[in-house]
Scaffold this motif. Structure first.
Motif, short mmCIF file in Angstrom:
data_model
loop_
_atom_site.label_atom_id
_atom_site.label_comp_id
_atom_site.label_asym_id
_atom_site.label_seq_id
_atom_site.Cartn_x
_atom_site.Cartn_y
_atom_site.Cartn_z
N LYS A 16 1.87 -8.36 7.08
CA LYS A 16 2.48 -7.42 6.12
C LYS A 16 1.55 -7.24 4.92
N LEU A 17 0.98 -8.35 4.45
CA LEU A 17 0.03 -8.28 3.33
C LEU A 17 -1.13 -7.36 3.68
N ALA A 18 -1.64 -7.49 4.88
CA ALA A 18 -2.78 -6.67 5.32
C ALA A 18 -2.40 -5.20 5.35
N LEU A 19 -1.27 -4.92 5.99
CA LEU A 19 -0.85 -3.51 6.14
C LEU A 19 -0.53 -2.90 4.78
N GLU A 20 0.14 -3.66 3.94
CA GLU A 20 0.48 -3.14 2.61
C GLU A 20 -0.77 -2.95 1.76
N GLY A 21 -1.83 -3.69 2.11
CA GLY A 21 -3.11 -3.49 1.44
C GLY A 21 -3.94 -2.41 2.13
N ASN A 22 -3.28 -1.64 3.02
CA ASN A 22 -3.92 -0.50 3.70
C ASN A 22 -5.05 -0.90 4.64
N LYS A 23 -4.92 -2.07 5.24
CA LYS A 23 -5.92 -2.48 6.22
C LYS A 23 -5.30 -2.52 7.62
N HIS A 24 -6.11 -2.15 8.59
CA HIS A 24 -5.70 -2.31 9.98
C HIS A 24 -5.50 -3.80 10.25
N CYS A 25 -4.78 -4.11 11.31
CA CYS A 25 -4.42 -5.52 11.49
C CYS A 25 -4.29 -5.94 12.96
N LEU A 26 -4.98 -7.02 13.27
CA LEU A 26 -4.80 -7.69 14.56
C LEU A 26 -4.16 -9.04 14.25
N ASN A 46 10.26 -13.28 15.38
CA ASN A 46 11.34 -12.58 16.09
C ASN A 46 11.05 -11.08 16.13
N ALA A 47 11.87 -10.38 16.87
CA ALA A 47 11.64 -8.94 17.04
C ALA A 47 11.84 -8.17 15.73
N ALA A 48 12.75 -8.66 14.90
CA ALA A 48 13.03 -7.93 13.64
C ALA A 48 11.81 -7.97 12.72
N GLU A 49 11.19 -9.12 12.62
CA GLU A 49 9.97 -9.20 11.80
C GLU A 49 8.92 -8.23 12.33
N TRP A 50 8.75 -8.25 13.63
CA TRP A 50 7.74 -7.38 14.25
C TRP A 50 8.06 -5.90 14.01
N ASN A 51 9.33 -5.55 14.19
CA ASN A 51 9.70 -4.14 14.00
C ASN A 51 9.41 -3.68 12.57
N HIS A 52 9.57 -4.60 11.64
CA HIS A 52 9.28 -4.25 10.25
C HIS A 52 7.77 -3.98 10.07
N LEU A 53 6.96 -4.83 10.71
CA LEU A 53 5.51 -4.60 10.63
C LEU A 53 5.15 -3.26 11.26
N VAL A 54 5.79 -2.95 12.37
CA VAL A 54 5.51 -1.68 13.05
C VAL A 54 5.86 -0.51 12.14
N SER A 55 6.98 -0.61 11.46
CA SER A 55 7.39 0.51 10.60
C SER A 55 6.39 0.72 9.46
N ILE A 56 5.87 -0.38 8.94
CA ILE A 56 4.85 -0.23 7.87
C ILE A 56 3.59 0.42 8.43
N ALA A 57 3.14 -0.09 9.56
CA ALA A 57 1.90 0.42 10.17
C ALA A 57 2.04 1.91 10.50
N ALA A 65 4.12 4.10 9.12
CA ALA A 65 4.23 4.90 7.89
C ALA A 65 2.86 5.12 7.29
N LYS A 66 2.01 4.10 7.39
CA LYS A 66 0.69 4.18 6.76
C LYS A 66 -0.39 4.61 7.73
N THR A 89 -4.13 4.21 16.30
CA THR A 89 -3.34 3.23 15.53
C THR A 89 -2.65 2.24 16.47
N GLU A 90 -2.91 2.40 17.75
CA GLU A 90 -2.23 1.55 18.73
C GLU A 90 -3.14 1.45 19.94
N CYS A 91 -3.10 0.33 20.63
CA CYS A 91 -3.93 0.13 21.80
C CYS A 91 -3.08 0.29 23.05
N GLU A 92 -3.52 1.12 23.95
CA GLU A 92 -2.71 1.40 25.15
C GLU A 92 -2.48 0.13 25.97
#
Lengths: 382, 382
Positions: free
Chosen positions: A109-119, A127-138, A140-141, A344-347
């Protein structure tokens, strides 16, 4: 003369074991694995302790990764005593999250909110909820995000997939058995990351992703399955006295294939080098060698007469592949290509498949009665 | 000169494949397996069709079994066109029920109600309720009754149990994997006993007893488990279009041991000759060879340094055992000894353990949504 490669400029969060493997791996000459289009630099390394980050660079990448050694970029790796500084470093275009499992969500989240791509290393989150939140940030940005299920990019995984899905080596798929276990029980203290409840330990989230990835790649992604999720997912968990799972089994059914995957993971037994994964078809079977996470070859066993029962087999055919280093570079190369191509996503490791597997893990933990300690999950699943 | 052996005088119900294996097996010289205290005669063979029973005797036991050939008893095998006549034959002192799975309950009941001891092939019945009813009849009449889980009496099973429970060959028990599968799918018609709903087909009841027996003998009967039932039993089932189970996985946990058993059974894959059962301990592991039902040897793999993780192993030590015939005679010998000694129950396959496993199968079928066709169960479980 070849064109200048695209360089992924990594900021590494966390200075533990997996980050060191990553740093070493992206320092190997890319051409030694046939890669010429992309390369890797280490722009920054961060730890909560500056000396630890400095020590990491000194030990694993004093001259940077391969792109730096080969002169494709001019900057040297910088050490930071905070993750925020890594994210803010202008030379960083992609952040590698190699921190503890419990911190993956916050660090990504820190990385994405700092506008950086993230692996982000597997497990993507708790859990899935944490992940879904990261996806929504990615999303949006419009940033690249991926869970680092590196096994998906291993050439032996690609070869086995091709053998099963395209080359019809084992005929119709029937079933598979996949295990990833470690003999940690009574060998590590209860404070170890695999055994500690405070660190959300247990086998399921830490090594369970490996039988899961084989199931996803061979059955879920089987052309005839048409990306249909498992119909059934049943599981059983045995807990350790700290509250984490000491052993888990989960079974997934794919009725479009009439195929089943038996997945096992525990902290009780060591790896079997010759067949941690066994894939059975109507014409033969494939036994995958090496760690389930890091296959180094496979055996093809063809039935002499596939029409008869209790098939006798032709002599085993072995395919071997020496891996240089740990083998995280195939994944890193793929991420670099995505960045180069503006994806923004890997197939091969899409956001949706991480969501699916995180939901499976949520369900298995629920069935097994494994609840994380209060406060560990930053976003709670329903 | 040795004493005259006690002779079990068998009445065989059903003239199918397993009865023929039984008849052939009890016709081998007992001394060839070191048995001198008991022997076997075939007093009667019954089928619903008299010619079929006559044909059976002509083909498999024209001169009777070994006790007849060696002159310990004088009668010849008689053929009958009904099961009732077999039970009523005065030369029969024990009935072997080798009929179809759906008939086990009724045929065993017939034997017990006719005041004959009874060995009934696995599965003992279709459900725990049927079995419990048989047990109540046997107890009331003080008759011997046993489910024929023949693997319990196989010398390789005894040797592996001794290695694990007494000789500490693999140290503390950690976990086990056990599979019994057959590649029947798309090779047999839907009317086959394994695939037909009318015949209560599917893998669980027919071949699932084999991974179950290994789990019971190695974990449930582990001295440190003190006969404590599995704490958890989780399962997943994939159904065939006829309604029977095409593939099932079940996992059992034994917290007193901190051990887990992963059991798999399906009609999709052929047997792996080298390791259908893998038993892992702290000092090494044992891989059982041959069919899970009929082990013909095992490999001992000792860890060089049991204290370190990812154990390297000493060279494999192999134990082999050639089986004459099919191997049902060890069980038959044990039953004969029980009769000789006036026992109504065999310690190695007690009534209670059949009750326990039938309840496990009831639960697995319930979880998997496998309901037998109406009328198949003569007594219904709760």
């Amino acid at each position: 003369m070849t064109a200048q490669p695209f360089v992924a400029q990594w900021g590494i969060l966390g200075c533990g074991w997996i980050s060191s493997e990553f740093a070493k791996d992206i320092s190997f000459p890319t051409t030694s694995r046939g890669t010429t289009d992309v390369s890797h630099a280490i722009a920054a390394v961060g730890s909560r302790s500056l000396p630890k980050a400095e020590e990491f660079i000194k030990k694993w990448c004093p001259d940077g990764a391969i792109a730096q050694k080969e002169g494709h970029v001019k900057f040297a790796p910088k050490a930071y005593g905070s993750y925020k500084e890594v994210v803010d470093d202008p030379n960083v275009n992609i952040v590698y999250v190699g921190t503890m499992n419990i911190a993956h969500y916050e660090d990504a989240k820190l990385a994405l909110e700092g506008n950086k791509h993230c692996l982000v290393e597997k497990p993507a989150s708790l859990n899935a909820a944490e992940w879904n939140h990261l996806v929504s940030i990615a999303r949006a940005k419009k940033l690249f995000l991926m869970e680092g299920v590196w096994t998906r990019f291993n050439p032996m995984m690609l070869a086995v997939q091709k053998a099963v899905h395209e080359d019809d080596v084992i005929g119709e798929i029937r079933c598979m058995y996949s295990d990833h276990s470690m003999d940690v029980y009574k060998k590590r203290p209860d404070t170890d990351r695999l055994l500690s409840a405070e660190l959300a330990g247990g086998c399921l989230l830490d090594i369970g992703p490996y039988p899961m990835v084989w199931t996803m790649m061979i059955l879920y992604r089987h052309p005839k399955n048409q990306r249909t999720p498992a119909e059934k997912l049943g599981s059983t968990m045995m807990k350790y006295h700290t509250g984490v799972d000491l052993a888990t089994g989960f079974t997934m059914t794919f009725p479009k294939l009439n195929a089943i995957a038996y997945c096992t993971t525990n902290l009780l037994s060591c790896v079997q080098q010759k067949q941690n994964t066994r894939i059975v078809g109507s014409k033969g079977e494939i036994l995958v060698h090496g760690y389930t996470s890091r296959p180094t070859g496979y055996t093809i066993r063809r039935f002499i007469d596939p029409e008869s029962e209790g098939a006798k087999c032709h002599p085993d055919e072995e395919v071997k592949h020496d891996i240089q280093g740990f083998g995280l570079y195939w994944e890193a190369d793929e991420v670099a290509r995505c960045l180069r191509d503006g994806k923004t996503e890997c197939e091969r490791m899409p956001l949706e498949e991480t969501t699916m597997t995180m939901k499976y893990f949520d369900q298995i933990r629920k069935e097994g009665g494994y609840e994380f300690l209060p406060g560990l999950e930053k976003v709670k699943s329903e």
